[in-house]
Design a protein around this motif. Structure first.
Motif, PDB file in Angstrom:
ATOM      1  N   ALA A   1       1.021  -1.178  -0.078  1.00  0.00           N
ATOM      2  CA  ALA A   1      -0.309   0.063  -0.629  1.00  0.00           C
ATOM      3  C   ALA A   1       0.836   1.053   0.010  1.00  0.00           C
ATOM      4  CB  ALA A   1      -0.732   0.093   0.813  1.00  0.00           C
ATOM      5  N   ILE A   2       2.431   1.155   0.686  1.00  0.00           N
ATOM      6  CA  ILE A   2       2.562   2.183   1.119  1.00  0.00           C
ATOM      7  C   ILE A   2       3.042   2.772  -0.620  1.00  0.00           C
ATOM      8  CG2 ILE A   2       5.071   3.625   1.579  1.00  0.00           C
ATOM      9  CD1 ILE A   2       3.999   2.387   4.524  1.00  0.00           C
ATOM     10  N   ASN A   3       3.818   1.812  -0.759  1.00  0.00           N
ATOM     11  CA  ASN A   3       4.194   1.291  -2.255  1.00  0.00           C
ATOM     12  C   ASN A   3       3.725   2.147  -3.790  1.00  0.00           C
ATOM     13  OD1 ASN A   3       6.752   0.814  -2.062  1.00  0.00           O
ATOM     14  ND2 ASN A   3       6.912  -1.596  -2.467  1.00  0.00           N
ATOM     15  N   ARG A   4       2.070   1.817  -3.412  1.00  0.00           N
ATOM     16  CA  ARG A   4       1.396   2.192  -4.240  1.00  0.00           C
ATOM     17  C   ARG A   4       0.819   3.935  -3.633  1.00  0.00           C
ATOM     18  NH1 ARG A   4      -3.282  -0.211  -3.338  1.00  0.00           N
ATOM     19  NH2 ARG A   4      -2.679  -1.513  -2.247  1.00  0.00           N
ATOM     20  N   ARG A   5       0.973   4.309  -2.765  1.00  0.00           N
ATOM     21  CA  ARG A   5       0.605   5.757  -2.670  1.00  0.00           C
ATOM     22  C   ARG A   5      -0.532   6.019  -1.691  1.00  0.00           C
ATOM     23  NH1 ARG A   5       5.383   6.392  -1.900  1.00  0.00           N
ATOM     24  NH2 ARG A   5       5.348   8.867  -1.661  1.00  0.00           N
ATOM     25  N   ASP A   6      -1.384   4.210  -1.339  1.00  0.00           N
ATOM     26  CA  ASP A   6      -2.612   4.561  -0.002  1.00  0.00           C
ATOM     27  C   ASP A   6      -1.976   3.881   0.631  1.00  0.00           C
ATOM     28  OD1 ASP A   6      -4.940   3.841   0.089  1.00  0.00           O
ATOM     29  OD2 ASP A   6      -4.922   1.948  -1.392  1.00  0.00           O
ATOM     30  N   PHE A   7      -2.543   5.341   1.054  1.00  0.00           N
ATOM     31  CA  PHE A   7      -1.709   5.726   2.566  1.00  0.00           C
ATOM     32  C   PHE A   7      -3.109   5.276   3.161  1.00  0.00           C
ATOM     33  CE2 PHE A   7       1.411   8.623   0.630  1.00  0.00           C
ATOM     34  CZ  PHE A   7       2.695   7.394   0.939  1.00  0.00           C
ATOM     35  N   LEU A   8      -3.952   5.108   2.864  1.00  0.00           N
ATOM     36  CA  LEU A   8      -4.772   5.101   4.097  1.00  0.00           C
ATOM     37  C   LEU A   8      -5.662   3.896   4.192  1.00  0.00           C
ATOM     38  CD1 LEU A   8      -7.713   6.150   5.695  1.00  0.00           C
ATOM     39  CD2 LEU A   8      -9.004   5.628   3.919  1.00  0.00           C
ATOM     40  N   THR A   9      -4.830   2.646   3.346  1.00  0.00           N
ATOM     41  CA  THR A   9      -4.961   1.088   3.505  1.00  0.00           C
ATOM     42  C   THR A   9      -3.913   1.168   4.738  1.00  0.00           C
ATOM     43  OG1 THR A   9      -5.845   0.851   1.123  1.00  0.00           O
ATOM     44  CG2 THR A   9      -4.103  -0.953   2.441  1.00  0.00           C
ATOM     45  N   ALA A  10      -2.696   1.715   4.389  1.00  0.00           N
ATOM     46  CA  ALA A  10      -1.428   1.310   4.831  1.00  0.00           C
ATOM     47  C   ALA A  10      -2.188   1.823   6.399  1.00  0.00           C
ATOM     48  CB  ALA A  10      -0.347   2.622   4.474  1.00  0.00           C
ATOM     49  N   TRP A  11      -2.347   3.170   6.903  1.00  0.00           N
ATOM     50  CA  TRP A  11      -3.272   3.474   7.804  1.00  0.00           C
ATOM     51  C   TRP A  11      -3.540   2.857   8.425  1.00  0.00           C
ATOM     52  CZ3 TRP A  11      -1.901   7.486  11.330  1.00  0.00           C
ATOM     53  CH2 TRP A  11      -2.948   7.795  12.026  1.00  0.00           C
ATOM     54  N   ASN A  12      -5.039   1.509   7.915  1.00  0.00           N
ATOM     55  CA  ASN A  12      -5.469   1.177   8.512  1.00  0.00           C
ATOM     56  C   ASN A  12      -4.620  -0.547   8.889  1.00  0.00           C
ATOM     57  OD1 ASN A  12      -7.933   3.214   8.548  1.00  0.00           O
ATOM     58  ND2 ASN A  12      -8.386   2.062   6.555  1.00  0.00           N
ATOM     59  N   LEU A  13      -3.719  -0.624   7.743  1.00  0.00           N
ATOM     60  CA  LEU A  13      -2.656  -1.804   7.953  1.00  0.00           C
ATOM     61  C   LEU A  13      -2.124  -1.656   9.647  1.00  0.00           C
ATOM     62  CD1 LEU A  13      -2.900  -3.014   4.451  1.00  0.00           C
ATOM     63  CD2 LEU A  13      -3.821  -4.492   6.298  1.00  0.00           C
ATOM     64  N   GLY A  14      -1.954  -0.922   9.817  1.00  0.00           N
ATOM     65  CA  GLY A  14      -1.418  -0.390  11.050  1.00  0.00           C
ATOM     66  C   GLY A  14       0.147   0.707  11.139  1.00  0.00           C
ATOM     67  N   GLY A  15      -0.035   1.589  10.561  1.00  0.00           N
ATOM     68  CA  GLY A  15       0.399   3.197  10.320  1.00  0.00           C
ATOM     69  C   GLY A  15      -0.495   3.702  11.774  1.00  0.00           C
ATOM     70  N   ARG A  16      -1.885   3.247  11.935  1.00  0.00           N
ATOM     71  CA  ARG A  16      -2.422   3.993  13.035  1.00  0.00           C
ATOM     72  C   ARG A  16      -1.642   3.607  14.441  1.00  0.00           C
ATOM     73  NH1 ARG A  16      -7.102   2.799  12.166  1.00  0.00           N
ATOM     74  NH2 ARG A  16      -8.158   5.118  11.864  1.00  0.00           N
ATOM     75  N   ARG A  17      -1.694   2.447  14.099  1.00  0.00           N
ATOM     76  CA  ARG A  17      -0.531   2.259  15.383  1.00  0.00           C
ATOM     77  C   ARG A  17       0.809   2.952  15.973  1.00  0.00           C
ATOM     78  NH1 ARG A  17      -3.192  -2.263  18.898  1.00  0.00           N
ATOM     79  NH2 ARG A  17      -5.160  -1.845  18.492  1.00  0.00           N
ATOM     80  N   LEU A  18       1.844   3.088  14.355  1.00  0.00           N
ATOM     81  CA  LEU A  18       3.275   2.642  14.333  1.00  0.00           C
ATOM     82  C   LEU A  18       3.167   4.204  14.653  1.00  0.00           C
ATOM     83  CD1 LEU A  18       3.982   0.279  11.533  1.00  0.00           C
ATOM     84  CD2 LEU A  18       4.204   0.213  13.868  1.00  0.00           C
TER      85      LEU A  18
END
Length: 167
Positions: free
Chosen positions: A83-100
């Motif tokens: 998701a980060i490579n695709r610049r889909d930060f919302l998906t990455a956020w939901n996959l753990g970015g929120r915690r990180l």
């Protein structure tokens, strides 16, 4: 005549002969070759080159040196970096970015990737809910950042990390 000019005139005359030698409804048509005037140069039109093809090079997808384990915890970390490579930060956020982000906002967390062109992830192993990885991140200035460590996954999302920057 020069050889080059003569070759052009010969081709032109041969074309004329072939065109004139076709009979017309049974009436004989004499084949007459018309010679080009002296010092005539036949110029061929320049060859038209095909326009250059545009080649699009996408940043590399999430890369694994070893086949990624088909376990959900590893797939979560792989999906996060995909998701980060695709610049889909919302998906990455939901996959753990929120915690990180450790309490930071989505905007500040996602802006942290502004200088990252792509990330290549290698899953080394898994143990329970822990995924051990090596990570190489290409920056927009061309430099590389190399990390090694682990991610903890629970409930389909990354809940923590212990990553060390190697270079």
């Amino acid at each position: 005549m020069e050889p080059r000019k003569w070759a052009a005139v010969t081709l032109m005359a041969a074309g004329t002969l072939a065109a004139c030698a076709v009979p017309n409804q049974g009436t004989a048509t004499p084949a007459v070759a018309v010679a080009a005037p002296p010092n005539t140069i036949v110029i061929q039109p320049p060859a038209v080159a095909a326009p250059p093809q545009t080649v699009y090079v996408a940043p590399p997808a999430t890369q694994t040196v070893y086949p990624a384990p088909a376990v959900p915890v590893a797939q979560t970390v792989i999906a996060f970096y995909d998701a980060i490579n695709r610049r889909d930060f919302l998906t990455a956020w939901n996959l753990g970015g929120r915690r990180l982000a450790k309490g930071g906002t989505y905007a500040s967390w996602s802006n942290g990737y502004a200088t990252t062109s792509w990330a290549a992830l290698t899953v080394r192993s898994t143990s329970g809910n822990t995924v051990y990885v090596d990570l190489t991140a290409r920056q927009t200035d061309g430099s590389l950042r190399v990390f090694s460590g682990s991610y903890t996954v629970s409930g389909g999302a990354i809940t923590g990390s212990s990553m060390k920057r190697l270079s």
